[in-house]
Design a protein around this motif. Structure first.
Motif, PDB file in Angstrom:
ATOM      1  N   THR A  69       0.836  -1.197   0.000  1.00  0.00           N
ATOM      2  CA  THR A  69       0.000   0.000   0.000  1.00  0.00           C
ATOM      3  C   THR A  69       0.869   1.245   0.000  1.00  0.00           C
ATOM      4  O   THR A  69       0.633   2.189  -0.758  1.00  0.00           O
ATOM      5  CB  THR A  69      -0.937   0.004   1.228  1.00  0.00           C
ATOM      6  OG1 THR A  69      -1.748  -1.173   1.186  1.00  0.00           O
ATOM      7  CG2 THR A  69      -1.821   1.234   1.248  1.00  0.00           C
ATOM      8  N   TRP A  70       1.893   1.249   0.840  1.00  0.00           N
ATOM      9  CA  TRP A  70       2.793   2.389   0.945  1.00  0.00           C
ATOM     10  C   TRP A  70       3.529   2.618  -0.382  1.00  0.00           C
ATOM     11  O   TRP A  70       3.637   3.741  -0.861  1.00  0.00           O
ATOM     12  CB  TRP A  70       3.790   2.167   2.081  1.00  0.00           C
ATOM     13  CG  TRP A  70       4.639   3.359   2.344  1.00  0.00           C
ATOM     14  CD1 TRP A  70       4.404   4.354   3.246  1.00  0.00           C
ATOM     15  CD2 TRP A  70       5.858   3.707   1.689  1.00  0.00           C
ATOM     16  NE1 TRP A  70       5.398   5.288   3.182  1.00  0.00           N
ATOM     17  CE2 TRP A  70       6.309   4.922   2.229  1.00  0.00           C
ATOM     18  CE3 TRP A  70       6.619   3.114   0.687  1.00  0.00           C
ATOM     19  CZ2 TRP A  70       7.479   5.545   1.816  1.00  0.00           C
ATOM     20  CZ3 TRP A  70       7.781   3.741   0.272  1.00  0.00           C
ATOM     21  CH2 TRP A  70       8.196   4.939   0.835  1.00  0.00           C
ATOM     22  N   ILE A  71       4.051   1.541  -0.984  1.00  0.00           N
ATOM     23  CA  ILE A  71       4.784   1.646  -2.250  1.00  0.00           C
ATOM     24  C   ILE A  71       3.873   2.182  -3.349  1.00  0.00           C
ATOM     25  O   ILE A  71       4.260   3.063  -4.123  1.00  0.00           O
ATOM     26  CB  ILE A  71       5.400   0.283  -2.644  1.00  0.00           C
ATOM     27  CG1 ILE A  71       6.556  -0.050  -1.706  1.00  0.00           C
ATOM     28  CG2 ILE A  71       5.865   0.293  -4.102  1.00  0.00           C
ATOM     29  CD1 ILE A  71       7.058  -1.480  -1.814  1.00  0.00           C
ATOM     30  N   ALA A  72       2.649   1.673  -3.418  1.00  0.00           N
ATOM     31  CA  ALA A  72       1.710   2.138  -4.441  1.00  0.00           C
ATOM     32  C   ALA A  72       1.397   3.623  -4.281  1.00  0.00           C
ATOM     33  O   ALA A  72       1.211   4.339  -5.267  1.00  0.00           O
ATOM     34  CB  ALA A  72       0.417   1.319  -4.377  1.00  0.00           C
ATOM     35  N   LYS A  73       1.365   4.090  -3.045  1.00  0.00           N
ATOM     36  CA  LYS A  73       1.035   5.481  -2.771  1.00  0.00           C
ATOM     37  C   LYS A  73       2.227   6.421  -2.972  1.00  0.00           C
ATOM     38  O   LYS A  73       2.050   7.557  -3.388  1.00  0.00           O
ATOM     39  CB  LYS A  73       0.571   5.591  -1.311  1.00  0.00           C
ATOM     40  CG  LYS A  73      -0.529   6.606  -1.099  1.00  0.00           C
ATOM     41  CD  LYS A  73      -0.874   6.788   0.375  1.00  0.00           C
ATOM     42  CE  LYS A  73      -1.389   5.542   1.031  1.00  0.00           C
ATOM     43  NZ  LYS A  73      -1.757   5.756   2.439  1.00  0.00           N
ATOM     44  N   ASN A  74       3.430   5.940  -2.686  1.00  0.00           N
ATOM     45  CA  ASN A  74       4.596   6.823  -2.618  1.00  0.00           C
ATOM     46  C   ASN A  74       5.636   6.654  -3.720  1.00  0.00           C
ATOM     47  O   ASN A  74       6.587   7.420  -3.765  1.00  0.00           O
ATOM     48  CB  ASN A  74       5.299   6.644  -1.265  1.00  0.00           C
ATOM     49  CG  ASN A  74       4.440   7.126  -0.136  1.00  0.00           C
ATOM     50  OD1 ASN A  74       4.180   8.305  -0.010  1.00  0.00           O
ATOM     51  ND2 ASN A  74       3.962   6.204   0.689  1.00  0.00           N
ATOM     52  N   ARG A  75       5.473   5.671  -4.581  1.00  0.00           N
ATOM     53  CA  ARG A  75       6.477   5.448  -5.625  1.00  0.00           C
ATOM     54  C   ARG A  75       5.810   5.139  -6.955  1.00  0.00           C
ATOM     55  O   ARG A  75       4.743   4.548  -6.984  1.00  0.00           O
ATOM     56  CB  ARG A  75       7.356   4.261  -5.259  1.00  0.00           C
ATOM     57  CG  ARG A  75       8.201   4.524  -4.064  1.00  0.00           C
ATOM     58  CD  ARG A  75       9.366   3.599  -4.056  1.00  0.00           C
ATOM     59  NE  ARG A  75      10.112   3.794  -2.832  1.00  0.00           N
ATOM     60  CZ  ARG A  75      10.629   2.821  -2.129  1.00  0.00           C
ATOM     61  NH1 ARG A  75      10.497   1.587  -2.524  1.00  0.00           N
ATOM     62  NH2 ARG A  75      11.294   3.085  -1.039  1.00  0.00           N
ATOM     63  N   PRO A  76       6.503   5.479  -8.040  1.00  0.00           N
ATOM     64  CA  PRO A  76       6.007   5.029  -9.343  1.00  0.00           C
ATOM     65  C   PRO A  76       5.999   3.499  -9.363  1.00  0.00           C
ATOM     66  O   PRO A  76       6.853   2.871  -8.742  1.00  0.00           O
ATOM     67  CB  PRO A  76       7.036   5.573 -10.337  1.00  0.00           C
ATOM     68  CG  PRO A  76       7.799   6.612  -9.599  1.00  0.00           C
ATOM     69  CD  PRO A  76       7.697   6.286  -8.139  1.00  0.00           C
ATOM     70  N   LYS A  77       5.065   2.927 -10.047  1.00  0.00           N
ATOM     71  CA  LYS A  77       4.907   1.474 -10.037  1.00  0.00           C
ATOM     72  C   LYS A  77       6.099   0.722 -10.627  1.00  0.00           C
ATOM     73  O   LYS A  77       6.318  -0.419 -10.312  1.00  0.00           O
ATOM     74  CB  LYS A  77       3.638   1.079 -10.767  1.00  0.00           C
ATOM     75  CG  LYS A  77       2.396   1.503 -10.031  1.00  0.00           C
ATOM     76  CD  LYS A  77       1.176   0.888 -10.668  1.00  0.00           C
ATOM     77  CE  LYS A  77      -0.116   1.381 -10.126  1.00  0.00           C
ATOM     78  NZ  LYS A  77      -0.333   1.369  -8.726  1.00  0.00           N
ATOM     79  N   THR A  78       6.883   1.354 -11.472  1.00  0.00           N
ATOM     80  CA  THR A  78       7.970   0.648 -12.139  1.00  0.00           C
ATOM     81  C   THR A  78       9.306   0.752 -11.417  1.00  0.00           C
ATOM     82  O   THR A  78      10.249   0.120 -11.812  1.00  0.00           O
ATOM     83  CB  THR A  78       8.168   1.196 -13.565  1.00  0.00           C
ATOM     84  OG1 THR A  78       8.411   2.592 -13.484  1.00  0.00           O
ATOM     85  CG2 THR A  78       6.957   0.906 -14.412  1.00  0.00           C
ATOM     86  N   VAL A  79       9.390   1.560 -10.359  1.00  0.00           N
ATOM     87  CA  VAL A  79      10.677   1.761  -9.709  1.00  0.00           C
ATOM     88  C   VAL A  79      10.615   1.383  -8.236  1.00  0.00           C
ATOM     89  O   VAL A  79       9.832   1.938  -7.483  1.00  0.00           O
ATOM     90  CB  VAL A  79      11.125   3.249  -9.823  1.00  0.00           C
ATOM     91  CG1 VAL A  79      12.444   3.463  -9.102  1.00  0.00           C
ATOM     92  CG2 VAL A  79      11.220   3.669 -11.261  1.00  0.00           C
ATOM     93  N   VAL A  80      11.411   0.399  -7.858  1.00  0.00           N
ATOM     94  CA  VAL A  80      11.631   0.069  -6.457  1.00  0.00           C
ATOM     95  C   VAL A  80      13.128  -0.140  -6.336  1.00  0.00           C
ATOM     96  O   VAL A  80      13.681  -1.077  -6.897  1.00  0.00           O
ATOM     97  CB  VAL A  80      10.871  -1.204  -6.027  1.00  0.00           C
ATOM     98  CG1 VAL A  80      11.204  -1.569  -4.596  1.00  0.00           C
ATOM     99  CG2 VAL A  80       9.380  -1.012  -6.197  1.00  0.00           C
ATOM    100  N   THR A  81      13.796   0.764  -5.649  1.00  0.00           N
ATOM    101  CA  THR A  81      15.253   0.705  -5.560  1.00  0.00           C
ATOM    102  C   THR A  81      15.695   0.644  -4.110  1.00  0.00           C
ATOM    103  O   THR A  81      14.888   0.800  -3.202  1.00  0.00           O
ATOM    104  CB  THR A  81      15.887   1.958  -6.200  1.00  0.00           C
ATOM    105  OG1 THR A  81      15.443   3.111  -5.484  1.00  0.00           O
ATOM    106  CG2 THR A  81      15.493   2.071  -7.659  1.00  0.00           C
TER     107      THR A  81
END
Length: 180
Positions: A69-81
């Motif tokens: 939920t946090w990632i979807a709200k705070n980051r673009p969907k294609t970038v997790v670094t």
């Protein structure tokens, strides 16, 4: 037993594991702390539904869902670094033997960084199963509960994650040998 006492007994012993999982899912320590804080608030609100025998898996499921939920709200969907260099340094230091030479320590640190990068490069479905099994030490049934997937899916994802990890590390080793 009141809610605070139940929370203290069921959730607090597993906060370090929750933080570790959140760090792997979010990619850095600061975001992981935010996720765990939110997950603890959610856990406290639902504390009546915890069963002591599965408190760890219950909390890690909440952390996983909160992280997504946090990632979807705070980051673009294609970038997790990851930018948590302290995690790399910590892994290198923990793996180094006290009497190791500076060269051996450098090689161990490089290997730890290579492993961390290889894990981080795995697709999320494989990475989360691998982290839950190999780093958090959950068994297949607990992973199945945390991820809400069948045990067979856990086993196949874990096998694919391990295979992919071996390939990535092998290719990196060949690249190093070719550069030398």
């Amino acid at each position: 037993m009141d809610e605070r006492q139940l929370f203290s007994e069921a959730v607090l012993p597993h906060v370090d594991d929750a933080l570790s999982l959140a760090r792997w899912l979010t990619g850095n320590a600061v975001d992981a702390e935010d996720v765990v804080q939110e997950a603890c608030m959610r856990a406290f609100a639902a504390i009546a539904s915890v069963q002591n025998t599965s408190a760890r898996a219950w909390l890690l499921a909440i952390v996983r869902n909160t992280a997504f939920t946090w990632i979807a709200k705070n980051r673009p969907k294609t970038v997790v670094t990851t930018d948590d260099t302290a995690l790399f340094e910590q892994a290198g230091i923990e793996m180094a033997e006290p009497q190791a030479s500076p060269e051996a320590m450098l090689i161990q640190k490089s290997d730890a960084e290579q492993l961390h990068l290889a894990i981080a490069a795995l697709p999320l479905a494989y990475r989360e199963v691998l982290v839950l099994r190999e780093i958090e030490g959950l068994n297949y049934q607990e992973i199945s509960k945390v991820l809400s997937i069948p045990i067979g899916t856990v086993m196949s994802r874990l096998a694919r994650a391990r295979s992919s990890l071996i390939q990535r590390i092998g290719m990196a080793a060949k690249g190093k040998a070719g550069a030398a």
